[in-house]
Design an enzyme around this catalytic site. Structure first.
Site, PDB file in Angstrom:
ATOM      1  N   SER A   8       1.537  -1.025  -0.084  1.00  0.00           N
ATOM      2  CA  SER A   8      -0.089  -0.028  -0.073  1.00  0.00           C
ATOM      3  C   SER A   8       1.008   0.823  -0.220  1.00  0.00           C
ATOM      4  CB  SER A   8      -0.521  -0.369   1.256  1.00  0.00           C
ATOM      5  OG  SER A   8      -1.622   1.157   1.670  1.00  0.00           O
ATOM      6  N   HIS A   9       0.268   2.410  -0.588  1.00  0.00           N
ATOM      7  CA  HIS A   9       1.224   3.231  -0.348  1.00  0.00           C
ATOM      8  C   HIS A   9       1.295   4.298   1.111  1.00  0.00           C
ATOM      9  CE1 HIS A   9       0.064   4.008  -4.395  1.00  0.00           C
ATOM     10  NE2 HIS A   9       0.814   4.336  -5.370  1.00  0.00           N
TER      11      HIS A   9
END
Length: 131
Positions: A8-9
């Site tokens: 995930s970012h």
């Protein structure tokens, strides 16, 4: 056991999804987060993903679930870099929703599923209705 990497970012999202998947899969320790950048800012990093893949790998392969955009590209780059270094780790990216896919993949992996069945479990979650 097939390992799982959550990309995930946001490191908070990656950690949270891992926590949920581990809980649903009876604390499967092969679920590894690869979120954010080293300074905890938003972003993805192929080197961080490579490290997570290595950590998640127990010899049966690794399924990667990623959130959006560059998380897919960074995951693809990580796989290519591992292959170029002749590391014999089978890693695949699931085309699946992050949370639902992670939970389904984790349960299947904990039940001893193959990399193909773990990937399928994650991808089948795309059709899950919530209402």
């Amino acid at each position: 056991m097939v390992g799982i990497v959550i990309v995930s970012h946001s490191w908070k999202i990656a950690e949270g999804v891992c926590d949920m998947a581990r809980e649903m899969a009876q604390n499967n320790s092969g679920i590894i987060p690869a979120g954010g950048l080293d300074d905890s800012s938003m972003g993805t990093d192929a080197a961080r993903i490579m490290t997570a893949i290595r950590e998640a790998n127990s010899g049966d392969g690794v399924v990667i679930l990623a959130d959006i955009g560059s998380s897919i590209m960074s995951s693809e780059t990580a796989i290519e870099l591992l292959e170029s270094e002749d590391e014999n780790i089978q890693a695949v990216i699931a085309d699946a929703p992050l949370v639902e896919g992670a939970v389904c993949a984790a349960v299947e992996a904990s039940a001893g599923g193959s990399i193909d069945s773990v990937l399928s479990a994650a991808e089948e979650s795309r059709g899950s209705m919530k209402l």
